[in-house]
Each structure stands twice: as structure tokens, then as C-alpha cells.
Enzyme design. Structure first.
Site, mmCIF file in Angstrom:
data_model
loop_
_atom_site.group_PDB
_atom_site.id
_atom_site.type_symbol
_atom_site.label_atom_id
_atom_site.label_comp_id
_atom_site.label_asym_id
_atom_site.label_seq_id
_atom_site.Cartn_x
_atom_site.Cartn_y
_atom_site.Cartn_z
ATOM 1 N N TRP A 32 -2.082 -4.909 -0.810
ATOM 2 C CA TRP A 32 -1.545 -4.397 0.452
ATOM 3 C C TRP A 32 -2.500 -3.406 1.108
ATOM 4 O O TRP A 32 -3.093 -2.556 0.448
ATOM 5 C CB TRP A 32 -0.214 -3.722 0.189
ATOM 6 C CG TRP A 32 0.319 -2.907 1.331
ATOM 7 C CD1 TRP A 32 0.017 -1.602 1.634
ATOM 8 C CD2 TRP A 32 1.232 -3.323 2.354
ATOM 9 N NE1 TRP A 32 0.685 -1.190 2.764
ATOM 10 C CE2 TRP A 32 1.440 -2.234 3.224
ATOM 11 C CE3 TRP A 32 1.903 -4.531 2.603
ATOM 12 C CZ2 TRP A 32 2.293 -2.302 4.328
ATOM 13 C CZ3 TRP A 32 2.746 -4.593 3.696
ATOM 14 C CH2 TRP A 32 2.937 -3.492 4.548
ATOM 15 N N MET A 33 -2.593 -3.468 2.446
ATOM 16 C CA MET A 33 -3.332 -2.497 3.255
ATOM 17 C C MET A 33 -2.458 -2.062 4.423
ATOM 18 O O MET A 33 -1.789 -2.876 5.045
ATOM 19 C CB MET A 33 -4.618 -3.140 3.790
ATOM 20 C CG MET A 33 -5.239 -2.440 4.991
ATOM 21 S SD MET A 33 -6.493 -3.441 5.835
ATOM 22 C CE MET A 33 -7.889 -3.181 4.754
ATOM 23 N N ASN A 34 -2.479 -0.729 4.734
ATOM 24 C CA ASN A 34 -1.977 -0.299 6.044
ATOM 25 C C ASN A 34 -2.926 0.711 6.662
ATOM 26 O O ASN A 34 -4.125 0.446 6.699
ATOM 27 C CB ASN A 34 -0.499 0.107 6.018
ATOM 28 C CG ASN A 34 -0.109 1.247 5.132
ATOM 29 O OD1 ASN A 34 0.003 1.078 3.931
ATOM 30 N ND2 ASN A 34 0.132 2.409 5.703
ATOM 31 N N ASP A 35 -2.479 1.832 7.145
ATOM 32 C CA ASP A 35 -3.238 2.692 8.061
ATOM 33 C C ASP A 35 -4.717 2.871 7.710
ATOM 34 O O ASP A 35 -5.058 3.127 6.550
ATOM 35 C CB ASP A 35 -2.634 4.099 8.087
ATOM 36 C CG ASP A 35 -1.159 4.121 8.397
ATOM 37 O OD1 ASP A 35 -0.599 3.068 8.733
ATOM 38 O OD2 ASP A 35 -0.559 5.203 8.300
ATOM 39 N N PHE A 94 -1.191 9.714 0.876
ATOM 40 C CA PHE A 94 -0.932 9.164 2.204
ATOM 41 C C PHE A 94 -2.136 9.371 3.117
ATOM 42 O O PHE A 94 -3.177 9.887 2.715
ATOM 43 C CB PHE A 94 0.323 9.798 2.799
ATOM 44 C CG PHE A 94 1.628 9.181 2.323
ATOM 45 C CD1 PHE A 94 1.672 8.360 1.203
ATOM 46 C CD2 PHE A 94 2.816 9.431 2.982
ATOM 47 C CE1 PHE A 94 2.860 7.790 0.759
ATOM 48 C CE2 PHE A 94 4.009 8.874 2.556
ATOM 49 C CZ PHE A 94 4.044 8.055 1.440
ATOM 50 N N ARG A 162 2.398 15.084 7.814
ATOM 51 C CA ARG A 162 1.415 14.182 7.212
ATOM 52 C C ARG A 162 0.316 13.733 8.178
ATOM 53 O O ARG A 162 0.347 14.000 9.359
ATOM 54 C CB ARG A 162 2.108 12.953 6.645
ATOM 55 C CG ARG A 162 2.968 12.147 7.607
ATOM 56 C CD ARG A 162 3.659 11.005 6.847
ATOM 57 N NE ARG A 162 4.592 10.237 7.673
ATOM 58 C CZ ARG A 162 5.885 10.519 7.792
ATOM 59 N NH1 ARG A 162 6.402 11.560 7.163
ATOM 60 N NH2 ARG A 162 6.673 9.760 8.552
ATOM 61 N N ASP A 163 -0.649 13.029 7.583
ATOM 62 C CA ASP A 163 -1.704 12.301 8.283
ATOM 63 C C ASP A 163 -2.688 13.238 8.990
ATOM 64 O O ASP A 163 -2.896 13.163 10.208
ATOM 65 C CB ASP A 163 -1.109 11.313 9.291
ATOM 66 C CG ASP A 163 -0.043 10.426 8.701
ATOM 67 O OD1 ASP A 163 -0.033 10.257 7.469
ATOM 68 O OD2 ASP A 163 0.795 9.897 9.457
ATOM 69 N N GLU A 217 3.234 9.921 13.748
ATOM 70 C CA GLU A 217 2.323 9.654 12.647
ATOM 71 C C GLU A 217 0.887 9.533 13.169
ATOM 72 O O GLU A 217 0.636 9.249 14.331
ATOM 73 C CB GLU A 217 2.726 8.359 11.926
ATOM 74 C CG GLU A 217 4.083 8.458 11.240
ATOM 75 C CD GLU A 217 4.335 7.333 10.273
ATOM 76 O OE1 GLU A 217 4.647 7.629 9.107
ATOM 77 O OE2 GLU A 217 4.211 6.157 10.684
#
Length: 493
Positions: A32-35, A94, A162-163, A217
Site C-alpha cells: 500500500w502507498m498513500n500520501d 504518519f 499532523r503532517d 491534512e
């Protein structure tokens, strides 16, 4: 064996063949990959980290995957950079960012700390953490978390903080992160530090005042062409006409920066992309001064990949940003041109009814169709087509809109298949540039005034490209294949 060693070993053992994946879009080696995270330049190379769960094709405990490039197009996969292996990030590493420092490459990320009360109620607390490395291997600093949520004003959320995006001005580091206020509305909060380890809270850089969704986000903040831009990805955002339809949306707030009060004076808010699959963009600045943006090319709510596929998620093509006449332009990085082969050109070609051109077909293409004139109401570009499947863009001339339709791309899930986009600055001509890469399309309208990004997982033997018109249209066409094994001269690098 550490969790990081375990993740790297699993990645090497289960690496998916490149033949099964896109040609010029970044994907994870497996899982899996996201941001996108840590999109930055370090020691002359472009680094891209990303949210990563190697052990399955679904979201799981977040690691940081890692890839590196000389030119934004051809990427080398590296070992994972971070794993959730401490008490302050055991719930996940994260999203975050990276910067080149005298100590090495600094990764700033959100550590998720899991707690459980005596009555069994579990909570997650989010703090910002630091790791430093040499471009391949990274060590978390002993001072972590370096930006604890306790630095926030008391009424702000500790669970949604976050982020972080980091940058440096003169001798001071700045960091902007997403947060929630007392009303649970999204905001971007700003911090400063002289040494990366001791930070102070400065301000709310911008807030949505109840207008732009909820939790913000993946904020990013930068100067561009005399203005300042804050990009954020709000959750649970209400659509407005043909704007902001994704729910989890990505927007740009453009205005002036009040440096005395550390506050963005917002002048306009625009969608960053109108497609079905675009989220969490992050930017960097190149040595030659360009501002480059990349985003996750997938939707949280519409994961349409085939069940048998062992990788999940990909990135957009990196895009150059420009601000001209108060319009934010996006176009593929110029480096992509180095890999264009087998050019085909048509000038003032008349298209009527259904037309296929023998030199124009395939699933990995850079195709521009410019509508110059004609008597028609509807004009379509149909791609990834055979007798069973197809995906299309349709231009509706009177309505000045572009409609996307992936209904026949082989979906077996009940998801959104169609969306329309009102053309900004419509004129007498219309230029449509499509980047196709096996399972995705990125549309750049009128040299980047607007973009439309979506995925589709049609079988690869569906590779016809058809032009269709309900009258007669006069068009100019420019088409290339994209081939990454093309040799490059030293003067092109």
C-alpha cells in the site's frame, strides 16, 4: 530483527515486477502507498518518501517508503526509511516532510502514540518527530517528539495534529501542521525553531472559519510569483456547484503573507484538481527556482484497483507550478520531454463522426488535441478502448464543460464514474493534453489552467484511441510515446 529491517526484507522478497506497474508514475515496490512525504532535494538528488504499508495492499501501520530520482521521471526504489518502532510512534509514522541540513537530511514526521485508559478506551495522540540520515539510512533523535501537541493552545486537538511541512528562512526553521480548533474546524498552525529540536508555537497561519471542510491534512506553504500559497487537503468538504466534489479535497489558498502576525491574508481559494483521484499534494523548490508539486493519485473513498493486484496507489506526475494573472497553472515537469519518442503530428485535421488514426494508440502516451474550430456540440477523446472497455473525456461546447466517464473501464464496484468540470477562461480554442500511463490519466487543460486526474484499471489489451464528434471539428494533434530506457546525453541532464 528491527521493524525497519523486517520491512526491507519483506519488500525485497515480495517486490512486484515493473511490467505490472505504471511506466513513469511512482508506485511502491509492493503493498500500500498513500500520501507523498519528504518531497525534497538532498545532495543534488530528488527524494520522495511516502506513506507505506508493505505487508498488504490495504492501509496499515504506516512506514515511510523511499524513492530517489535525478530528473523527477525515472525513479530508483530504496529501502524503507522509517518504521513505527518506538513508544512515541508505535501507532504509525504518519506524513511529514524533509530538508537538507548541516547534520544531514532531516525527516520531520507525525508520530502516533497509542494509549489505553483503565476502562479500555483507546486513544491516539499525535506529535511531530525528527529523524536524521544520509539519504538512505535514518536515525530518530533522542529528543523526540520534538514538537509535542502540548505546545498547542489548550483548546486545540491533540488527536488531530499532523503532517508537518518544514522550510528554512535565514537562520530559522519553520513548520506548518494540520490541526483542529475548538469547533473541530480545520486550521494550519505554525511553529519556529533555531535547531530543529526546540520549537515554539507562533500562530494559526490560516483557518477555514467553517467554510472549507473539517480537519486540514498535509499543509504546504510557499511563495510563488509574488504571492504566498497554502495548500491543504480538507476532510469532509461540501461541494459547491462543480467545485470541491471529492469530499476529501485538495485546495490552494492564495494571498499575501502577514509576516508580523504569521498569518496568510487569503484572497482566493481554488481546487487543485477536478478529477476523482488527487490528494495530499506536497511541493519542493528546485535549484533552478521551479516550484514542483506531486500528489497521491487515488481517492480514500473509491479504491477501484483489481483484487488480484499486489500494489495499491501511485503518485501523479510531478508538476511545475506558476501563478500568472491570479491563475495557478500546473504542467508536467519539463524533464518528461526527454523521454518522448515516436512523434506524430496532424495539423488542421477534420474530425467527424468516429475517427481512429493508425499512429495514435496505446496506454503510455503524451497526447495533445487542440480544437481549433468547427461546427459541433460534443467532442470526445476515448482511450483504453476495445470492444468491451473504454474511458473518455467529452467536451460540451455550449456548456463550456468537460465530462469524464469511466463507467465502462471494467469496474466491479459501486463508485463514482462520471464528473464534470466547468472550463476556466474558455475561449475560441481548447487545448487538451492527456498523459496516459497504463492505469491513469492526467488531463491538462489550456496549458495547465486546470487539471483532471483519475485512475482506471482497464485490461491492458484495451489500447485503442478514438476521436468522436457530433459535427465536424478542426484539430491539431501532437502525440508521443513515453520510453524510460531512452539514452540521454550529458547536456540533457
Amino acid at each position: 530483527m528491527t521493524k525497519l529491517e523486517k520491512a526491507n526484507q519483506y519488500q525485497e522478497k515480495h517486490r512486484v515486477s515493473k511490467r505490472e506497474k505504471p511506466v513513469f508514475h511512482v508506485t511502491s515496490p509492493t503493498g500500500w502507498m498513500n500520501d507523498p512525504n519528504g518531497f525534497s532535494v538532498y545532495q543534488g538528488k530528488v527524494h520522495l518518501f511516502y506513506q507505506y504499508h508493505p505487508y498488504s495492499d490495504e492501509w496499515g501501520p504506516m512506514h515511510w517508503g523511499h524513492a530517489v530520482s535525478d530528473d523527477f521521471v525515472k525513479w530508483e526504489e530504496l529501502p524503507p526509511a522509517l518504521a513505527p518502532d518506538t513508544d512515541y510512534d508505535g501507532g504509525g509514522c504518519f506524513s511529514g516532510s524533509a530538508i537538507e541540513t548541516d547534520e544531514g537530511q532531516a525527516l520531520v514526521y507525525t508520530g502516533v502514540q497509542e494509549t489505553e485508559s483503565e476502562d479500555g478506551i483507546k486513544k491516539n495522540f499525535q506529535n511531530q518527530c525528527l529523524a536524521i540520515g544520509d539519504g538512505v539510512h535514518y536515525e530518530k533523535v533522542r529528543e523526540n517528539p520534538v514538537v509535542p501537541a502540548a505546545l498547542l493552545p489548550e483548546e486545540y486537538s491533540r488527536e488531530d495534529f499532523r503532517d508537518p511541512k518544514i522550510w528554512k528562512e535565514k537562520e530559522t526553521y519553520y513548520l506548518v501542521a494540520g490541526s483542529k480548533d475548538a469547533k473541530n474546524d480545520g486550521q494550519a498552525v505554525l511553529f519556529a525553531s533555531e535547531d530543529l529540536r526546540h520549537w515554539q508555537y507562533l500562530s494559526v497561519l490560516a483557518d477555514n472559519r467553517g467554510k472549507y471542510g473539517k480537519m486540514w491534512e498535509c499543509p504546504d506553504f510557499f511563495a510563488l510569483c509574488g504571492k504566498h500559497i497554502l495548500t491543504v487537503s480538507p476532510m469532509n468538504m461540501q461541494a459547491d456547484g462543480k467545485e470541491f466534489h471529492n469530499g476529501n479535497q485538495s485546495i490552494a489558498m492564495i494571498g499575501e503573507y502577514d509576516r508580523q502576525n504569521y498569518h496568510l491574508l487569503e484572497e482566493q481559494v481554488v481546487s487543485l484538481d477536478y478529477g476523482l483521484d488527487f490528494y495530499a499534494p506536497q511541493t519542493l523548490q528546485t535549484e533552478d527556482g521551479r516550484r514542483i508539486m506531486i500528489a497521491w493519485m487515488q481517492s480514500w473513498d473509491m479504491n477501484i484497483k483489481p483484487e488480484e493486484q499486489k500494489w495499491n496507489g501511485m503518485m501523479t506526475i510531478p508538476r511545475e507550478l506558476e501563478l500568472k494573472d491570479d491563475i495557478l497553472y500546473q504542467n508536467p515537469v519539463k524533464e518528461l520531454e526527454y523521454y518522448r519518442t515516436e512523434p506524430v503530428f496532424y495539423k488542421k485535421k477534420e474530425i467527424s463522426a468516429t475517427c481512429s488514426l493508425p499512429e495514435i494508440h496505446g496506454r503510455v502516451l503524451d497526447l495533445t488535441v487542440e480544437l481549433v474550430s468547427g461546427d459541433y456540440e460534443k467532442f470526445s477523446i476515448i482511450f483504453a478502448k476495445n470492444e468491451t472497455y473504454e474511458t473518455r473525456f467529452q467536451y460540451l461546447k455550449s456548456a463550456e464543460t468537460i465530462a469524464f466517464d469511466r463507467t465502462r473501464c471494467g469496474l466491479t464496484k459501486d463508485v463514482v464514474c462520471r464528473r464534470e468540470m466547468k472550463i476556466r477562461k474558455a475561449g475560441t480554442t481548447l487545448k487538451l493534453r492527456l498523459l496516459l500511463d497504463k492505469f491513469s490519466v492526467e488531463l491538462f487543460v489550456n496549458d495547465g489552467v486546470q487539471t483532471f486526474t483519475s485512475t482506471f484499471y482497464t485490461p491492458l489489451d484495451a489500447k485503442d484511441v478514438i476521436l468522436e464528434c457530433d459535427g465536424t471539428a478542426v484539430v491539431n494533434i501532437e502525440k508521443y510515446k513515453i520510453t524510460l530506457d531512452r539514452a540521454r546525453r550529458e547536456d540533457e541532464i
